[in-house]
Design an enzyme around this catalytic site. Structure first.
Site, PDB file in Angstrom:
ATOM      1  N   GLY A 143       0.801  -1.222   0.000  1.00 38.91           N
ATOM      2  CA  GLY A 143       0.000   0.000   0.000  1.00 38.91           C
ATOM      3  C   GLY A 143       0.833   1.270   0.000  1.00 38.91           C
ATOM      4  CB  SER A 180      -7.318  21.296  -4.154  1.00 36.79           C
ATOM      5  OG  SER A 180      -6.438  21.651  -5.201  1.00 36.79           O
ATOM      6  N   GLY A 181      -6.124  17.762  -4.173  1.00 39.56           N
ATOM      7  CA  GLY A 181      -6.216  16.530  -4.945  1.00 39.56           C
ATOM      8  C   GLY A 181      -7.515  15.842  -4.560  1.00 39.56           C
ATOM      9  CB  VAL A 182      -8.641  12.350  -5.020  1.00 40.36           C
ATOM     10  CG1 VAL A 182      -9.950  11.614  -4.914  1.00 40.36           C
ATOM     11  CG2 VAL A 182      -8.122  12.303  -6.447  1.00 40.36           C
ATOM     12  CB  ILE A 183      -7.395  12.871   0.003  1.00 33.70           C
ATOM     13  CG1 ILE A 183      -7.237  11.400  -0.422  1.00 33.70           C
ATOM     14  CG2 ILE A 183      -7.605  12.986   1.516  1.00 33.70           C
ATOM     15  CD1 ILE A 183      -6.104  10.657   0.257  1.00 33.70           C
ATOM     16  CG  LEU A 185     -11.036  19.048  -4.588  1.00 34.50           C
ATOM     17  CD1 LEU A 185     -11.301  18.736  -6.047  1.00 34.50           C
ATOM     18  CD2 LEU A 185     -11.696  20.367  -4.207  1.00 34.50           C
ATOM     19  N   GLY A 269      -0.708  14.162  -1.157  1.00 33.03           N
ATOM     20  CA  GLY A 269      -0.308  12.988  -1.937  1.00 33.03           C
ATOM     21  C   GLY A 269       0.129  11.849  -1.030  1.00 33.03           C
ATOM     22  CG  ASP A 311      -3.083   2.449  -3.170  1.00 35.75           C
ATOM     23  OD1 ASP A 311      -3.778   2.081  -4.140  1.00 35.75           O
ATOM     24  OD2 ASP A 311      -3.478   3.255  -2.308  1.00 35.75           O
ATOM     25  CG  HIS A 443     -37.068  13.766 -21.998  1.00 30.85           C
ATOM     26  ND1 HIS A 443     -36.129  14.778 -22.038  1.00 30.85           N
ATOM     27  CD2 HIS A 443     -38.262  14.354 -21.723  1.00 30.85           C
ATOM     28  CE1 HIS A 443     -36.738  15.931 -21.822  1.00 30.85           C
ATOM     29  NE2 HIS A 443     -38.036  15.701 -21.620  1.00 30.85           N
TER      30      HIS A 443
HETATM   31  C1  LIG Z   1      -9.143   8.873   2.120  1.00 31.78           C
HETATM   32  C2  LIG Z   1      -9.119   7.884   0.994  1.00 31.78           C
HETATM   33  C3  LIG Z   1     -10.250   7.698   0.225  1.00 31.78           C
HETATM   34  C4  LIG Z   1     -10.228   6.780  -0.824  1.00 31.78           C
HETATM   35  N1  LIG Z   1     -11.367   6.640  -1.554  1.00 31.78           N
HETATM   36  C5  LIG Z   1     -11.370   5.776  -2.589  1.00 31.78           C
HETATM   37  C6  LIG Z   1     -12.546   5.595  -3.356  1.00 31.78           C
HETATM   38  O1  LIG Z   1     -13.584   6.204  -3.100  1.00 31.78           O
HETATM   39  N2  LIG Z   1     -12.501   4.727  -4.401  1.00 31.78           N
HETATM   40  C7  LIG Z   1     -11.367   4.039  -4.720  1.00 31.78           C
HETATM   41  O2  LIG Z   1     -11.376   3.277  -5.703  1.00 31.78           O
HETATM   42  N3  LIG Z   1     -10.225   4.187  -4.005  1.00 31.78           N
HETATM   43  C8  LIG Z   1     -10.211   5.034  -2.945  1.00 31.78           C
HETATM   44  N4  LIG Z   1      -9.083   5.172  -2.197  1.00 31.78           N
HETATM   45  C9  LIG Z   1      -7.894   4.378  -2.571  1.00 31.78           C
HETATM   46  C10 LIG Z   1      -7.985   2.929  -2.015  1.00 31.78           C
HETATM   47  O3  LIG Z   1      -8.266   2.980  -0.636  1.00 31.78           O
HETATM   48  C11 LIG Z   1      -6.656   2.221  -2.260  1.00 31.78           C
HETATM   49  O4  LIG Z   1      -6.399   2.207  -3.644  1.00 31.78           O
HETATM   50  C12 LIG Z   1      -6.637   0.774  -1.765  1.00 31.78           C
HETATM   51  O5  LIG Z   1      -7.074   0.708  -0.440  1.00 31.78           O
HETATM   52  C13 LIG Z   1      -5.212   0.205  -1.865  1.00 31.78           C
HETATM   53  O6  LIG Z   1      -5.173  -1.121  -1.422  1.00 31.78           O
HETATM   54  P1  LIG Z   1      -3.760  -1.836  -1.167  1.00 31.78           P
HETATM   55  O7  LIG Z   1      -4.040  -3.265  -0.914  1.00 31.78           O
HETATM   56  O8  LIG Z   1      -2.825  -1.489  -2.247  1.00 31.78           O
HETATM   57  O9  LIG Z   1      -3.184  -1.164   0.148  1.00 31.78           O
HETATM   58  P2  LIG Z   1      -3.673  -1.296   1.689  1.00 31.78           P
HETATM   59  O10 LIG Z   1      -5.097  -1.622   1.826  1.00 31.78           O
HETATM   60  O11 LIG Z   1      -3.159  -0.052   2.339  1.00 31.78           O
HETATM   61  O12 LIG Z   1      -2.857  -2.558   2.226  1.00 31.78           O
HETATM   62  C14 LIG Z   1      -1.476  -2.529   2.488  1.00 31.78           C
HETATM   63  C15 LIG Z   1      -1.234  -3.343   3.755  1.00 31.78           C
HETATM   64  O13 LIG Z   1       0.164  -3.631   3.851  1.00 31.78           O
HETATM   65  C16 LIG Z   1       0.544  -3.569   5.219  1.00 31.78           C
HETATM   66  N5  LIG Z   1       2.014  -3.408   5.241  1.00 31.78           N
HETATM   67  C17 LIG Z   1       2.742  -2.352   4.820  1.00 31.78           C
HETATM   68  N6  LIG Z   1       4.066  -2.616   4.934  1.00 31.78           N
HETATM   69  C18 LIG Z   1       4.171  -3.872   5.430  1.00 31.78           C
HETATM   70  C19 LIG Z   1       5.259  -4.718   5.742  1.00 31.78           C
HETATM   71  N7  LIG Z   1       6.532  -4.354   5.557  1.00 31.78           N
HETATM   72  N8  LIG Z   1       5.005  -5.946   6.265  1.00 31.78           N
HETATM   73  C20 LIG Z   1       3.722  -6.368   6.456  1.00 31.78           C
HETATM   74  N9  LIG Z   1       2.648  -5.619   6.165  1.00 31.78           N
HETATM   75  C21 LIG Z   1       2.860  -4.380   5.648  1.00 31.78           C
HETATM   76  C22 LIG Z   1      -0.239  -2.381   5.741  1.00 31.78           C
HETATM   77  O14 LIG Z   1      -0.353  -2.431   7.150  1.00 31.78           O
HETATM   78  C23 LIG Z   1      -1.583  -2.573   5.031  1.00 31.78           C
HETATM   79  O15 LIG Z   1      -2.487  -3.329   5.792  1.00 31.78           O
HETATM   80  C24 LIG Z   1      -9.053   6.045  -1.117  1.00 31.78           C
HETATM   81  C25 LIG Z   1      -7.914   6.212  -0.323  1.00 31.78           C
HETATM   82  C26 LIG Z   1      -7.930   7.116   0.717  1.00 31.78           C
HETATM   83  C27 LIG Z   1      -6.705   7.265   1.565  1.00 31.78           C
HETATM   84  N1  LIG Z   2     -12.663   8.856  -4.914  1.00 27.58           N
HETATM   85  C1  LIG Z   2     -11.535   8.169  -5.025  1.00 27.58           C
HETATM   86  O1  LIG Z   2     -11.405   7.268  -5.834  1.00 27.58           O
HETATM   87  C2  LIG Z   2     -10.384   8.487  -4.137  1.00 27.58           C
HETATM   88  C3  LIG Z   2     -10.556   9.240  -2.997  1.00 27.58           C
HETATM   89  C4  LIG Z   2      -9.455   9.557  -2.225  1.00 27.58           C
HETATM   90  C5  LIG Z   2      -8.203   9.102  -2.590  1.00 27.58           C
HETATM   91  N2  LIG Z   2      -8.050   8.353  -3.698  1.00 27.58           N
HETATM   92  C6  LIG Z   2      -6.703   7.923  -4.138  1.00 27.58           C
HETATM   93  O2  LIG Z   2      -5.705   8.448  -3.279  1.00 27.58           O
HETATM   94  C7  LIG Z   2      -4.698   9.068  -4.053  1.00 27.58           C
HETATM   95  C8  LIG Z   2      -4.013  10.154  -3.234  1.00 27.58           C
HETATM   96  O3  LIG Z   2      -4.859  11.287  -3.086  1.00 27.58           O
HETATM   97  P1  LIG Z   2      -4.263  12.667  -2.593  1.00 27.58           P
HETATM   98  O4  LIG Z   2      -5.380  13.655  -2.641  1.00 27.58           O
HETATM   99  O5  LIG Z   2      -3.509  12.506  -1.337  1.00 27.58           O
HETATM  100  O6  LIG Z   2      -3.158  12.995  -3.674  1.00 27.58           O
HETATM  101  P2  LIG Z   2      -3.227  13.791  -5.057  1.00 27.58           P
HETATM  102  O7  LIG Z   2      -1.937  13.522  -5.714  1.00 27.58           O
HETATM  103  O8  LIG Z   2      -4.510  13.533  -5.764  1.00 27.58           O
HETATM  104  O9  LIG Z   2      -3.279  15.343  -4.640  1.00 27.58           O
HETATM  105  C9  LIG Z   2      -2.282  15.997  -3.911  1.00 27.58           C
HETATM  106  C10 LIG Z   2      -2.454  17.494  -4.116  1.00 27.58           C
HETATM  107  O10 LIG Z   2      -1.625  18.161  -3.174  1.00 27.58           O
HETATM  108  C11 LIG Z   2      -0.972  19.245  -3.828  1.00 27.58           C
HETATM  109  N3  LIG Z   2       0.252  19.507  -3.061  1.00 27.58           N
HETATM  110  C12 LIG Z   2       1.382  18.739  -3.006  1.00 27.58           C
HETATM  111  N4  LIG Z   2       2.270  19.280  -2.133  1.00 27.58           N
HETATM  112  C13 LIG Z   2       1.684  20.390  -1.624  1.00 27.58           C
HETATM  113  C14 LIG Z   2       2.079  21.358  -0.669  1.00 27.58           C
HETATM  114  N5  LIG Z   2       3.269  21.270  -0.051  1.00 27.58           N
HETATM  115  N6  LIG Z   2       1.235  22.375  -0.394  1.00 27.58           N
HETATM  116  C15 LIG Z   2       0.009  22.455  -1.009  1.00 27.58           C
HETATM  117  N7  LIG Z   2      -0.422  21.558  -1.907  1.00 27.58           N
HETATM  118  C16 LIG Z   2       0.388  20.543  -2.208  1.00 27.58           C
HETATM  119  C17 LIG Z   2      -0.750  18.770  -5.252  1.00 27.58           C
HETATM  120  O11 LIG Z   2      -0.612  19.865  -6.130  1.00 27.58           O
HETATM  121  C18 LIG Z   2      -2.037  17.970  -5.507  1.00 27.58           C
HETATM  122  O12 LIG Z   2      -3.058  18.789  -6.030  1.00 27.58           O
HETATM  123  C19 LIG Z   2      -5.435   9.567  -5.287  1.00 27.58           C
HETATM  124  O13 LIG Z   2      -4.561   9.687  -6.389  1.00 27.58           O
HETATM  125  C20 LIG Z   2      -6.475   8.506  -5.519  1.00 27.58           C
HETATM  126  O14 LIG Z   2      -5.984   7.527  -6.385  1.00 27.58           O
HETATM  127  C21 LIG Z   2      -9.128   8.055  -4.491  1.00 27.58           C
END
Ligand SMILES: Cc1cc2nc3c(=O)[nH]c(=O)nc-3n(C[C@H](O)[C@H](O)[C@H](O)COP(=O)(O)OP(=O)(O)OC[C@H]3O[C@@H](n4cnc5c(N)ncnc54)[C@H](O)[C@@H]3O)c2cc1C
Ligand SMILES: NC(=O)c1ccc[n+]([C@@H]2O[C@H](COP(=O)([O-])OP(=O)(O)OC[C@H]3O[C@@H](n4cnc5c(N)ncnc54)[C@H](O)[C@@H]3O)[C@@H](O)[C@H]2O)c1
Length: 479
Positions: A143, A180-183, A185, A269, A311, A443
């Site tokens: 992740g 103002s990336g995804v999280i 916003l 990010g 991720d 419609h």
């Molecule tokens: C706020 C937020 C909102 C999001 N909203 C959406 C959304 O609406 N739609 C969408 O599609 N995606 C969304 N995402 C993205 C989505 O959550 C991720 O893409 C997804 O969870 C990634 O899954 P993963 O298995 O790669 O990582 P994770 O689920 O993070 O799994 C990684 C695991 O590895 C473990 N780990 C790490 N290092 C080690 C190690 N050395 N040894 C053993 N274990 C370890 C961690 O503890 C963790 O449990 C969002 C993310 C965030 C942060």
């Molecule tokens: N709805 C969804 O699917 C969803 C929701 C949340 C997160 N996610 C996933 O999580 C990933 C990470 O999201 P995120 O919002 O953390 O990253 P992001 O890369 O989308 O946005 C980061 C933003 O922070 C800005 N930034 C970077 N450094 C800065 C600084 N020092 N000061 C001010 N602004 C700065 C960048 O210009 C960018 O706009 C996304 O790419 C997405 O794949 C998905």
């Protein structure tokens, strides 16, 4: 030290890791799943699900607060109970986490190891100080983690990331969101709609990952009408003042602002969790950020028996991609050295802001510089959108001049989570713009707006074809 031997070791029991585990077992191989943190996945615990729960509460508040234009008035005050809001977010979140925990409990104890894994070689891992595992192949599914710029760490517990928000017991009075990336916003708008005094500052002009400048401009206009959203702004200083963080920043117009907030929410990010893996002990070639070089088709790291999924590989950090990645990596790890390229779905991403933002198929920034036409619709006068008072944003669709194929789209507007699906499915089916226009449109629906954009695209495709024919005629005439 306990010593174990397995066919495939999987590091990380998140979405990608669990999916890899299932794929390895389905292939009839032995697997060990290693998890260092809490079980439950990022998506369910601190990602997709709690963020959507917070957004749902914010939508309820916004609907109630913005009913007046329909002639519907709340005489008296609208009260948002922060404790109740956060209680529901956490209760429902825990329910989703519970489902994951149940599935983890279903995995035999002998297949699960608790602790953080690091590489001793291409095929040997050490988990904390208690277990050494030798595996035929290894899947990295660790992740990503929020990136917090070093300068903000000194502000202590008033600097928070998304994970912290979902453990709050009450809503704070004020927050500054950095990014103002995804999280940024999604959470920034939700907090603002729930009555938290919220300022969002981004250092670039980016918003929610949109790459089409016209769609982005329409989205930014809509957000700025309700939110303190400052793009191309720079933080000048931050300091702690008791339980507050005092932030000075310069907005795009050069004006200096100072705000005092309860929390600085950093959403700048995320970085892949590779640093602690000791990948230098393997044959992987590492780039300057410590990321192993890997083949995005097979997810194989170099020519090693190591695969990287979810991720952590940084391609498309989205839930459904992590699940697919895990399956591909698991299948290839089980079959190693007989590996195959992954069959990918059409790309799609949705931001659950209002207006919703989305991308399907090819993004604007990846379009070829020639041979593409763009059709568009502005939602300000789109029938269904106006009916609902959701008439904000723009949709732009991209068509290929050579064969009339639909390439992709970026959009900001109402119900874009659904439009994005239709369009991603069309990309995957390799439909042409003309074929899409032969589909039924009800419609009055938002999809009629999509039809307007497709018709505009079809008209431009026809004109481009005509131009091509004329050029051909000229060539014949001048020969
Ligand atoms: C706020 C937020 C909102 C999001 N909203 C959406 C959304 O609406 N739609 C969408 O599609 N995606 C969304 N995402 C993205 C989505 O959550 C991720 O893409 C997804 O969870 C990634 O899954 P993963 O298995 O790669 O990582 P994770 O689920 O993070 O799994 C990684 C695991 O590895 C473990 N780990 C790490 N290092 C080690 C190690 N050395 N040894 C053993 N274990 C370890 C961690 O503890 C963790 O449990 C969002 C993310 C965030 C942060
Ligand atoms: N709805 C969804 O699917 C969803 C929701 C949340 C997160 N996610 C996933 O999580 C990933 C990470 O999201 P995120 O919002 O953390 O990253 P992001 O890369 O989308 O946005 C980061 C933003 O922070 C800005 N930034 C970077 N450094 C800065 C600084 N020092 N000061 C001010 N602004 C700065 C960048 O210009 C960018 O706009 C996304 O790419 C997405 O794949 C998905």
């Amino acid at each position: 030290m306990k010593v174990l031997n397995t066919d495939v070791a999987i590091i990380g029991a998140g979405t990608a890791g669990l999916s890899a585990y299932r794929a390895v077992k389905a292939a009839g191989k032995r697997a060990i799943l290693i998890e260092g943190g809490p079980y439950g996945t990022t998506c369910a615990r601190v990602g997709c699900m709690p963020s959507k729960l917070l957004i749902a509460a914010a939508e309820a508040a916004h609907t109630a607060a913005s009913a007046a234009p329909f002639g519907v008035h709340i005489d008296g005050s609208l009260r948002i109970d922060g404790k109740q809001v956060m209680d529901r977010v956490k209760r429902e979140r825990d329910r989703f986490v519970g489902f994951v925990l149940e599935s983890v409990e279903g995995i035999p104890a002998s297949d699960k190891i608790r602790g953080y894994a690091r590489f001793l070689s291409d095929t040997v891992l050490q988990v904390d100080d208690h277990t050494e595992i030798t595996a035929g192949s290894i899947v990295i599914a660790t992740g990503s983690s929020p990136f917090i710029p070093e300068s903000y760490r000194a502000l202590g517990d008033r600097v928070v990331v998304n994970d912290d928000v979902f453990y709050w017991d009450d809503l704070p009075d004020s927050v500054m969101v950095l990014g103002s990336g995804v999280i940024g916003l999604e959470l920034g708008q939700a907090l603002a709609r729930l009555g938290v005094n919220t300022t969002i500052v981004n250092r670039s002009g980016g918003a929610g990952g949109l790459t089409d400048p016209e769609v982005r401009a329409s989205a930014v206009k809509a957000f700025q009408a309700e939110l303190a959203l400052h793009l191309n702004a720079s933080i000048k200083s931050t300091r702690r003042d008791g339980d507050q963080v005092v932030v000075s920043y310069q907005s795009e117009d050069g004006a200096e602002h100072t705000v005092s907030v309860d929390y600085l929410l950093v959403a700048t990010g995320r970085t892949p969790n590779v640093k602690e893996l000791d990948l230098h002990n393997t044959s992987a070639v590492l780039n300057d950020k410590g990321m192993p070089v890997y083949d995005s088709a097979t997810l194989q790291v170099g020519r090693s028996p190591i695969f990287i999924a979810g991720d952590v590989n940084g391609v498309l950090p989205l839930l459904h991609e992590a699940a697919d990645d895990g399956q591909f990596a698991g299948e290839n790890a089980a079959a190693y050295p007989e590996i195959e390229p992954a069959q990918r779905r059409a790309p799609m991403a949705v931001v659950f802001s209002d207006p919703q933002l989305a991308q399907a198929g090819m993004r604007f920034k990846d379009l070829p510089s020639q041979g593409v036409v763009i059709g568009e619709v502005d939602f300000s006068n789109q029938g269904r959108s106006r009916v609902m008072l959701k008439n904000r944003g723009k949709l732009r669709v991209y068509g290929c001049v050579r064969d009339g194929r639909f390439l992709g789209a970026e959009m900001a507007g109402p119900a874009m989570e659904h439009i994005a699906h239709l369009l991603a499915w069309a990309v995957q089916k390799e439909l042409s713009v003309a074929e899409m226009l032969k589909m039924p449109f009800y419609h009055p629906v938002v999809e009629e707006g999509l039809r307007t954009a497709l018709r505009d695209c079809a008209k431009k495709l026809a004109a481009a074809e005509l131009e091509h024919v004329c050029e051909g005629d000229q060539a014949v005439n001048s020969a």
